[in-house]
Design a protein around this motif. Sequence first.
Motif, PDB file in Angstrom:
ATOM      1  N   ALA A   1       0.871  -1.177   0.000  1.00 43.30           N
ATOM      2  CA  ALA A   1       0.000   0.000   0.000  1.00 43.30           C
ATOM      3  C   ALA A   1       0.907   1.225   0.000  1.00 43.30           C
ATOM      4  O   ALA A   1       1.884   1.279   0.763  1.00 43.30           O
ATOM      5  CB  ALA A   1      -0.894   0.001   1.236  1.00 43.30           C
ATOM      6  N   CYS A   2       0.630   2.193  -0.843  1.00 37.58           N
ATOM      7  CA  CYS A   2       1.539   3.329  -0.940  1.00 37.58           C
ATOM      8  C   CYS A   2       0.775   4.639  -1.095  1.00 37.58           C
ATOM      9  O   CYS A   2      -0.397   4.665  -1.482  1.00 37.58           O
ATOM     10  CB  CYS A   2       2.505   3.158  -2.110  1.00 37.58           C
ATOM     11  N   TYR A   3       1.481   5.709  -0.744  1.00 37.02           N
ATOM     12  CA  TYR A   3       1.031   7.064  -1.016  1.00 37.02           C
ATOM     13  C   TYR A   3       1.849   7.637  -2.168  1.00 37.02           C
ATOM     14  O   TYR A   3       3.083   7.491  -2.196  1.00 37.02           O
ATOM     15  CB  TYR A   3       1.260   7.981   0.185  1.00 37.02           C
ATOM     16  N   VAL A   4       1.169   8.305  -3.073  1.00 30.54           N
ATOM     17  CA  VAL A   4       1.843   9.193  -4.017  1.00 30.54           C
ATOM     18  C   VAL A   4       1.623  10.601  -3.487  1.00 30.54           C
ATOM     19  O   VAL A   4       0.498  11.098  -3.443  1.00 30.54           O
ATOM     20  CB  VAL A   4       1.288   9.050  -5.442  1.00 30.54           C
ATOM     21  N   ALA A   5       2.717  11.221  -3.019  1.00 29.59           N
ATOM     22  CA  ALA A   5       2.629  12.554  -2.422  1.00 29.59           C
ATOM     23  C   ALA A   5       2.551  13.602  -3.528  1.00 29.59           C
ATOM     24  O   ALA A   5       3.355  13.584  -4.460  1.00 29.59           O
ATOM     25  CB  ALA A   5       3.853  12.804  -1.545  1.00 29.59           C
ATOM     26  N   VAL A   6       1.594  14.507  -3.391  1.00 28.20           N
ATOM     27  CA  VAL A   6       1.423  15.574  -4.380  1.00 28.20           C
ATOM     28  C   VAL A   6       1.449  16.907  -3.651  1.00 28.20           C
ATOM     29  O   VAL A   6       0.515  17.265  -2.925  1.00 28.20           O
ATOM     30  CB  VAL A   6       0.113  15.403  -5.173  1.00 28.20           C
ATOM     31  N   ALA A   7       2.552  17.635  -3.829  1.00 32.79           N
ATOM     32  CA  ALA A   7       2.706  18.935  -3.193  1.00 32.79           C
ATOM     33  C   ALA A   7       1.777  19.954  -3.835  1.00 32.79           C
ATOM     34  O   ALA A   7       1.358  19.792  -4.986  1.00 32.79           O
ATOM     35  CB  ALA A   7       4.157  19.399  -3.317  1.00 32.79           C
ATOM     36  N   PRO A   8       1.427  21.029  -3.121  1.00 32.70           N
ATOM     37  CA  PRO A   8       0.515  22.030  -3.689  1.00 32.70           C
ATOM     38  C   PRO A   8       1.007  22.612  -5.005  1.00 32.70           C
ATOM     39  O   PRO A   8       0.204  22.976  -5.874  1.00 32.70           O
ATOM     40  CB  PRO A   8       0.455  23.107  -2.597  1.00 32.70           C
ATOM     41  N   GLU A   9       2.341  22.696  -5.165  1.00 31.84           N
ATOM     42  CA  GLU A   9       2.893  23.308  -6.376  1.00 31.84           C
ATOM     43  C   GLU A   9       3.141  22.319  -7.509  1.00 31.84           C
ATOM     44  O   GLU A   9       3.653  22.680  -8.566  1.00 31.84           O
ATOM     45  CB  GLU A   9       4.210  24.022  -6.034  1.00 31.84           C
ATOM     46  N   ALA A  10       2.782  21.042  -7.305  1.00 28.61           N
ATOM     47  CA  ALA A  10       3.070  20.013  -8.303  1.00 28.61           C
ATOM     48  C   ALA A  10       2.375  20.314  -9.630  1.00 28.61           C
ATOM     49  O   ALA A  10       1.239  20.782  -9.672  1.00 28.61           O
ATOM     50  CB  ALA A  10       2.650  18.642  -7.782  1.00 28.61           C
ATOM     51  N   GLN A  11       3.064  20.023 -10.718  1.00 26.10           N
ATOM     52  CA  GLN A  11       2.569  20.220 -12.071  1.00 26.10           C
ATOM     53  C   GLN A  11       2.735  18.918 -12.859  1.00 26.10           C
ATOM     54  O   GLN A  11       3.588  18.095 -12.541  1.00 26.10           O
ATOM     55  CB  GLN A  11       3.354  21.357 -12.753  1.00 26.10           C
ATOM     56  N   PRO A  12       1.898  18.724 -13.894  1.00 24.90           N
ATOM     57  CA  PRO A  12       0.885  19.623 -14.445  1.00 24.90           C
ATOM     58  C   PRO A  12      -0.459  19.452 -13.752  1.00 24.90           C
ATOM     59  O   PRO A  12      -0.614  18.579 -12.896  1.00 24.90           O
ATOM     60  CB  PRO A  12       0.807  19.163 -15.903  1.00 24.90           C
ATOM     61  N   VAL A  13      -1.424  20.233 -14.162  1.00 26.35           N
ATOM     62  CA  VAL A  13      -2.749  20.162 -13.545  1.00 26.35           C
ATOM     63  C   VAL A  13      -3.427  18.829 -13.851  1.00 26.35           C
ATOM     64  O   VAL A  13      -4.333  18.418 -13.138  1.00 26.35           O
ATOM     65  CB  VAL A  13      -3.636  21.326 -14.020  1.00 26.35           C
ATOM     66  N   GLU A  14      -2.975  18.147 -14.884  1.00 28.59           N
ATOM     67  CA  GLU A  14      -3.571  16.854 -15.245  1.00 28.59           C
ATOM     68  C   GLU A  14      -3.164  15.732 -14.299  1.00 28.59           C
ATOM     69  O   GLU A  14      -3.694  14.610 -14.394  1.00 28.59           O
ATOM     70  CB  GLU A  14      -3.155  16.460 -16.677  1.00 28.59           C
ATOM     71  N   LEU A  15      -2.239  15.989 -13.372  1.00 27.96           N
ATOM     72  CA  LEU A  15      -1.701  14.939 -12.514  1.00 27.96           C
ATOM     73  C   LEU A  15      -2.782  14.217 -11.726  1.00 27.96           C
ATOM     74  O   LEU A  15      -2.793  12.985 -11.630  1.00 27.96           O
ATOM     75  CB  LEU A  15      -0.653  15.536 -11.569  1.00 27.96           C
ATOM     76  N   ALA A  16      -3.721  14.962 -11.149  1.00 28.10           N
ATOM     77  CA  ALA A  16      -4.787  14.323 -10.365  1.00 28.10           C
ATOM     78  C   ALA A  16      -5.586  13.349 -11.231  1.00 28.10           C
ATOM     79  O   ALA A  16      -5.942  12.250 -10.789  1.00 28.10           O
ATOM     80  CB  ALA A  16      -5.704  15.378  -9.753  1.00 28.10           C
ATOM     81  N   GLY A  17      -5.842  13.732 -12.462  1.00 25.54           N
ATOM     82  CA  GLY A  17      -6.576  12.849 -13.368  1.00 25.54           C
ATOM     83  C   GLY A  17      -5.792  11.584 -13.688  1.00 25.54           C
ATOM     84  O   GLY A  17      -6.374  10.487 -13.750  1.00 25.54           O
ATOM     85  N   TRP A  18      -4.487  11.714 -13.871  1.00 21.79           N
ATOM     86  CA  TRP A  18      -3.660  10.529 -14.132  1.00 21.79           C
ATOM     87  C   TRP A  18      -3.709   9.560 -12.952  1.00 21.79           C
ATOM     88  O   TRP A  18      -3.761   8.342 -13.142  1.00 21.79           O
ATOM     89  CB  TRP A  18      -2.212  10.940 -14.382  1.00 21.79           C
ATOM     90  N   LEU A  19      -3.679  10.104 -11.755  1.00 17.47           N
ATOM     91  CA  LEU A  19      -3.718   9.245 -10.573  1.00 17.47           C
ATOM     92  C   LEU A  19      -5.062   8.519 -10.471  1.00 17.47           C
ATOM     93  O   LEU A  19      -5.111   7.321 -10.170  1.00 17.47           O
ATOM     94  CB  LEU A  19      -3.451  10.080  -9.321  1.00 17.47           C
TER      95      LEU A  19
END
Length: 256
Positions: A70-88
């Motif tokens: 089980a893992c976390y993919v950490a996403v900082a507030p400044e992470a790019q691109p905006v499509e990242l959440a959709g990829w996850l």
Amino acid sequence: MDREARVSLAAYRCLYAASAVTEIGGVTVLRAEAAPQSPMLNQIVGLGVDEPASEVVLDAALAAIGDDVACYVAVAPEAQPVELAGWLRERGLEPGWGWMSFRRNLEPVPRRPTSLDLVRVGPAEAQDFGRIVATGYGLPDAVVPWTAHAWNLGWECWLAVDGDEPAAAAGLFVSEGVGYIGFAATLPEHRGKGAQNALLAERIERAREVGCDVVVTETGERRDDLPSNSYRNILRAGFTEVAVRANWLRPARASS
């Protein structure tokens, strides 16, 4: 990745064996064999921070950590691109419990009365330290040897002791003028005795002594359905909220 984020990552990275750390396109993959069900210890960090993430790098990082943990993919507030959440989301990950980061200057914390004594951790205290940290974070017994060695792997560590009985644990990691405060855990039967307030004050004073210009820490973001004792202790000690780091959760695949 800024200085404070680099130190926060380095604080835990030093505890992993070289074989458990993988670097892929500016992303750090941390895999803890001793705790396959703990996303807190199995993480993908730095995605989209130093350079925009790509699906190729994301897939390589997920492959490196393996689908048996089980893992976390950490996403900082400044992470790019905006499509990242959709990829996850496309890969079956869902938002988990985010972590709030905090910072403060080196002004002393007022010492609150406590009956507990503070003891620096060395070889004689290491096992108790590891046991308290594992218990406090709900980690398996297999993690105890890992956390027990923190004092010898770049951390300065303390126990709060009630008489002869270890009650609480805490650690400080120093690098680049930043003091990172972590490993705060108190055994349930010793809560309410002021252990963490005393340990926070001790570590902030130690960070000042060794020349830090800032201290940082983090804990789970405040939510109505989850406990917030650590959050309150951190604010009471004069820390300021900085930002929430999102943690996207991917459960371990069930073994066949």
